[in-house]
Design an enzyme around this catalytic site. Structure first.
Site, PDB file in Angstrom:
ATOM      1  N   ILE B  49      38.412  53.432  43.680  1.00 58.50           N
ATOM      2  CA  ILE B  49      38.425  54.876  43.958  1.00 58.50           C
ATOM      3  C   ILE B  49      39.817  55.445  43.683  1.00 58.50           C
ATOM      4  CG2 ILE B  49      38.199  56.660  45.745  1.00 58.50           C
ATOM      5  CD1 ILE B  49      36.259  54.823  47.190  1.00 58.50           C
ATOM      6  N   HIS B  51      41.676  58.295  44.930  1.00 59.01           N
ATOM      7  CA  HIS B  51      41.540  59.240  46.039  1.00 59.01           C
ATOM      8  C   HIS B  51      42.251  60.558  45.724  1.00 59.01           C
ATOM      9  CE1 HIS B  51      39.775  56.359  48.886  1.00 59.01           C
ATOM     10  NE2 HIS B  51      40.596  55.460  48.364  1.00 59.01           N
ATOM     11  N   VAL B 174      56.585  31.970  44.175  1.00 62.72           N
ATOM     12  CA  VAL B 174      57.998  31.951  44.605  1.00 62.72           C
ATOM     13  C   VAL B 174      58.108  31.110  45.867  1.00 62.72           C
ATOM     14  CG1 VAL B 174      59.895  33.373  45.461  1.00 62.72           C
ATOM     15  CG2 VAL B 174      58.481  34.175  43.554  1.00 62.72           C
ATOM     16  N   LYS B 251      38.313  54.363  56.541  1.00 58.67           N
ATOM     17  CA  LYS B 251      37.611  55.545  56.060  1.00 58.67           C
ATOM     18  C   LYS B 251      36.111  55.399  56.297  1.00 58.67           C
ATOM     19  CE  LYS B 251      41.023  56.887  52.567  1.00 58.67           C
ATOM     20  NZ  LYS B 251      41.994  55.779  52.469  1.00 58.67           N
ATOM     21  N   ILE B 336      50.838  48.037  51.158  1.00 61.61           N
ATOM     22  CA  ILE B 336      50.171  48.970  50.244  1.00 61.61           C
ATOM     23  C   ILE B 336      48.660  48.765  50.342  1.00 61.61           C
ATOM     24  CG2 ILE B 336      50.110  49.923  47.918  1.00 61.61           C
ATOM     25  CD1 ILE B 336      52.902  50.035  49.194  1.00 61.61           C
ATOM     26  N   CYS B 401      26.608  37.462  26.840  1.00 62.44           N
ATOM     27  CA  CYS B 401      26.142  37.828  28.187  1.00 62.44           C
ATOM     28  C   CYS B 401      24.982  38.795  28.045  1.00 62.44           C
ATOM     29  CB  CYS B 401      27.278  38.466  28.987  1.00 62.44           C
ATOM     30  SG  CYS B 401      26.748  39.330  30.471  1.00 62.44           S
ATOM     31  N   CYS B 403      22.977  40.209  30.429  1.00 62.33           N
ATOM     32  CA  CYS B 403      22.780  41.297  31.392  1.00 62.33           C
ATOM     33  C   CYS B 403      23.662  42.498  31.060  1.00 62.33           C
ATOM     34  CB  CYS B 403      23.082  40.823  32.806  1.00 62.33           C
ATOM     35  SG  CYS B 403      22.097  39.424  33.329  1.00 62.33           S
ATOM     36  N   CYS B 436      22.238  38.221  36.633  1.00 68.01           N
ATOM     37  CA  CYS B 436      21.981  36.778  36.674  1.00 68.01           C
ATOM     38  C   CYS B 436      23.225  35.993  37.092  1.00 68.01           C
ATOM     39  CB  CYS B 436      21.421  36.262  35.348  1.00 68.01           C
ATOM     40  SG  CYS B 436      22.643  35.741  34.141  1.00 68.01           S
TER      41      CYS B 436
END
Lengths: 119, 477, 294
Positions: B49, B51, B174, B251, B336, B401, B403, B436
């Site tokens: 999304i 926003h 790291v 939300k 974040i 593929c 699908c 699938c």
């Protein structure tokens, strides 16, 4: 006398068999809906056998694995060893379905045959 | 020892956006990523999304960056050729009593500068969102909300950064950081890098990285969210992104579209302890389904074709983005969570500013490649173009593929662009992402990956070492 | 645009049978589209016996059974076989668009037979909770990996569902050297043929748990185990009945669903009702119709 219940595996019907056994010999079979039931029950009690199917590695052919089977059933007790032995085989020349891959396989008086054409 | 001006730790969307932003300047930059591929952490589970900036406190950093990011992402998606769709969002009220809260949200959002907000009534909702529950009485409409593919955004930012000289080192966790007079020494299992500046965008592990330079003033709590993806057949179940009124930490359960057309319902919100726990639960499914049905009653359990869980890296209410004076040259970009994906380009600008303020000379390169060649996805182009492509390269006509209709050529392209794993192929192309789940194409994908990367088939993985797909090859017997 | 009398989509057993039946009834302009590189469909990976008992009165393997029909098909004139051909669009006037390496074609079919088979239900479709590691396979994918690719998916296997492919794969894994730890079935009896329960599971002493289900899959990168739980006759979990099985591989054998996306694309409603026996009846009807019309 002993009575044992078996499921026939000769075809998808899966008939329930009732088997009378005396001294490791089948005396009477009941419950089968076709003539295959009786010999199946006799074999299953006296010397159980199965057709073994597996795949064999190919080299230089169009597909990596070639499906195979024994052309006759082999003793059930030998199935695992036979499957192991098949894993060690390799096919390098084109085959037709039905071609013998290993004759008198493992000394069991059966042939291992290819089940798919492969070039 | 390799020496850089800036080392960025973490190649999620934040690290990628910072890396790409800084790649406009004459700097030596490396991005370090612990996983096998970039974007495999928090960003992978993002809903995509973009926003508008609603549902953030008016004076919050995340609110300000979200509003700014919503504008910037349009420019970036255009430059990089990432598909951004402006769908608009509706925050839905289910009773008269909830309407004052809508007005409150509107006022707060307007203070942040969210444009073109309006309250829409029942009649508007019936017309524009016909599948929405009849119980809905009004909604706050924010037309600037949209959707993007989160992983494709990360890949495209990274690839463009690399094109402009940034190095990305994957599978390089790291282990510790030493501060010397002029440099940070960053130790990884097989390498040590030196850098004047370090940017910590390590997502869930940002607190652990920060502690390595002696800055121990925040803690990351993973907040789990379970998401459920619906069959593409239900693509048109909604026209907008649908939100309930927000709750304290979340939300709420949303009904949205994803960039690829499948609707998605979720997420849950549950604070947990284990930063590696991505399991889903029967309970989560039940909760999400109930909440989603309240919004769109026609959603049924049998519409669900996939599910996953993601972890939001929570460090208090707001984002933490600051230069740490205690470790001069070290910038934390932590906590974040939502709306991080939207805010990422704005975060990158803020970080650039912080670097400048703290002594880094930022000189623009004469040549910055801001555009990238658009990536071909057969499923998104008309057959007339496909026909031309197939003539040019026959492997466009070789569908791998079934699908999602992905060709051999697209798979090879994804690998040459950096895919090293089956998940890497999935996120770049959608192969295995359909109904699938790879039952049809897995063997083919394994063989293509093994061939292109010159790997034995037993070393093809789902998402890196330890996730090998098969255990033995008959060839090795 | 080219027009063909009959287009058949799918070169598995149903598609091949449809082509032969149509030919026997006088159709001479047939196009058979198959997305794989060879005909035979799923039969090629069904290397076990049990095929052809009715038709050939022989106990054949899948590839042998398919091979006989493929041979017959090749001997017939007027049937064009197009391999590696993937139908990407179908409209309600029976116009098909298909891709194959180097080519995109659009054709119209006077009559169209869809023999697109089915796909397996996945872990996702039955909503099994837990982690999402590598090592969860549909039984058919595992079958393809072992029988076609020569790759062994895992060493310690739990099979979910007792459908025929699952039962058959229990034996295949065992014969390839893996350990099959359990077959878990939520119903109180096997969904597969009784002969497969006998010769694939009981023959080898593999534990078969009825009225059990998987509560959770565990494993970060690769499957590490499953939590199983007993269910009552209403399929509700019985509290306190949980146990754990460690394994590195999970096979899903929980049923098939028809692959009807193309038919749906053409606007046909309620396609999911056309399945199995119904589909065979439909093919039979088409064949009969041809006889009447020609």
């Amino acid at each position: 006398m002993e009575n044992r219940k078996l499921t026939c595996i000769e075809c998808p019907k899966g008939c329930n068999l009732s088997v009378d056994i005396e001294n490791c010999r089948v005396m009477k079979v009941e419950g089968h809906k076709c003539p295959k039931g009786e010999p199946y029950a006799v074999s299953e009690i006296e010397n159980p056998q199965r057709v073994l199917t597996a795949v064999v590695l190919s080299k230089g052919l169009s597909l990596k694995m070639i499906p195979v089977r024994t052309d006759k059933p082999i003793p059930k007790a030998k199935i695992i060893d036979a499957a192991l032995a098949i894993k060690k085989l390799q096919i390098t020349k084109p085959v037709k379905a039905g071609d013998v891959i290993a004759g008198n396989f493992m000394g069991l008086d059966v042939n291992l045959i290819a089940t798919r054409d492969m070039t | 020892m390799k020496t850089y001006d800036v080392v960025i730790i973490g190649a999620g969307v934040v690290g990628a956006a910072i890396g790409r932003e800084l790649s406009q300047y004459k700097l030596n930059i490396a991005i370090l990523e612990k996983d096998q591929e970039h974007g495999f952490g928090v960003s992978k589970s993002n809903s995509g999304i973009i926003h508008p900036g609603t549902q953030n406190p008016p004076n919050s950093l995340k609110g300000r960056l979200c509003v700014q990011g919503n504008v910037l992402i349009r420019k970036i998606s255009h430059e990089l050729g990432v598909d951004f769709k402006e769908t608009g969002e509706l925050i839905v009220a289910f009773s008269r009593e909830e309407i004052p809260r809508l007005l409150g949200l509107k006022k707060e959002a307007e203070q942040l500068g969210v444009p073109w907000l309006s309250i829409v009534d029942k009649t508007w909702l019936r017309k524009n969102e016909p599948n929405l529950s009849k119980e809905a009485v009004a909604a706050l409409y924010a037309p600037t909300a949209g959707i993007i593919s989160p992983y494709r955004l990360v890949y495209d930012l990274c690839e463009n950064a690399v094109r402009n000289g940034v190095e990305i080192h994957t599978a390089n966790p790291v282990k510790n950081i030493l501060k010397t007079d002029r440099y940070f020494e960053i130790n990884m299992p097989n390498d040590t890098f030196r850098s004047r500046y370090v940017i910590n965008s390590a997502g869930l592990f940002a607190d652990e990285i920060s502690r390595m330079v002696g800055v121990n003033n925040f803690q990351i709590t993973p907040r789990k969210g379970e998401e459920f993806i619906l069959d593409k057949k239900r693509e048109h179940i909604t026209n907008h992104l649908l939100f309930p009124l927000p709750q304290k930490d979340t939300k709420g359960v949303l009904v949205i579209k994803t960039a690829d057309g499948n609707p998605m319902i979720g997420p849950t919100a549950e604070d947990i302890n284990d930063k590696n726990d991505l399991s889903t639960s029967d309970n989560g499914l039940a909760k999400v389904l109930t909440a989603a049905k309240k919004m769109i009653p026609s959603i049924s359990e049998s519409d669900i074709i996939a599910y996953f869980a993601g972890l939001r890296p929570v460090a208090g209410e707001d984002f933490i983005i600051r230069h740490e004076d205690k470790a001069a040259g070290f910038i934390n970009v932590a906590g974040i969570q939502s709306p991080g994906l939207t805010a990422a380009p704005a975060i990158a600008l803020l970080v650039r500013g912080l670097l400048g303020e703290n002594g880094l000379t930022l000189k623009r390169k004469l040549l910055f490649h801001k555009h990238r060649k658009e990536i071909t996805h057969l499923f998104s182009i008309p057959f007339s173009i496909t026909q031309k492509l197939v003539k040019k390269d026959p492997s466009y006509g070789d569908i791998v593929c079934r699908c999602e209709m992905i060709s051999h050529k697209e798979i090879r392209d994804a690998i040459s662009r950096g895919a090293k794993t089956l998940d890497g192929i999935k996120f770049r192309t959608r192969a295995q992402a359909g109904r699938c789940h790879g039952s049809f194409c897995t063997t083919r994908l394994m063989k293509i990956l093994a061939q292109e990367r010159k790997l034995p088939l037993t070393r093809v993985t789902k998402r890196g070492a330890g996730s090998e797909i098969v255990k033995k090859d008959r060839l090795d017997d | 645009m080219t027009e063909r009398d009959l287009v058949i989509v799918g070169g598995g057993p149903a598609g091949i049978a449809a082509a032969i039946a149509a030919h026997e009834n006088g159709v001479r302009d047939i196009l058979l589209l198959e997305r794989d590189q060879y005909l035979g469909g799923i039969l090629n990976q069904c290397i076990h016996t049990g095929f052809g008992l009715g038709y050939f009165k022989e106990n054949l393997t899948g590839p042998e059974y398919a091979g006989r029909f493929i041979e017959k098909l090749h001997s017939l004139k007027g049937i064009e076989i197009s391999l590696s051909s993937f139908v990407v669009n179908l409209t309600s006037d029976k116009t098909l668009t298909y891709l194959k390496p180097g080519m995109l074609s659009t054709i119209r079919a006077k009559v169209l037979i869809m023999a697109t088979g089915c796909r397996e239900k996945t872990r996702e479709m039955v909503h099994i909770a837990g982690d999402r590691p590598a090592g969860v396979f549909s039984a058919g994918l595992a079958q393809k990996l072992i029988n076609i690719e020569g790759l062994l998916p895992g060493n310690e296997v739990v099979i979910v569902g007792s459908g025929d492919i699952g039962l058959i794969m229990a034996r295949r894994f065992l014969l390839e050297g893996a350990e099959v730890k359990a077959v878990i079935e939520i119903q109180k009896e096997s969904r597969g043929l009784i002969r497969n329960v006998v010769q694939c599971v009981k023959d080898f002493g593999i534990p078969l748990y009825f009225r059990h289900k998987i509560a959770k899959i565990r494993g970060k990168d690769r499957v590490e185990g499953v939590d199983i739980v007993k269910v009552d006759d209403a399929l509700n979990e019985i509290p306190g009945s949980g146990s754990k099985i460690s394994c590195d591989t999970i096979l899903m054998s929980v049923g098939l669903i028809p692959e009807n996306e193309l038919v749906e694309m053409a606007g046909v409603k309620d396609v999911n009702k056309i399945f199995g026996r119904e589909a065979c009846r439909a093919i039979f009807k088409v064949a009969k119709l041809w006889k009447i019309e020609n």
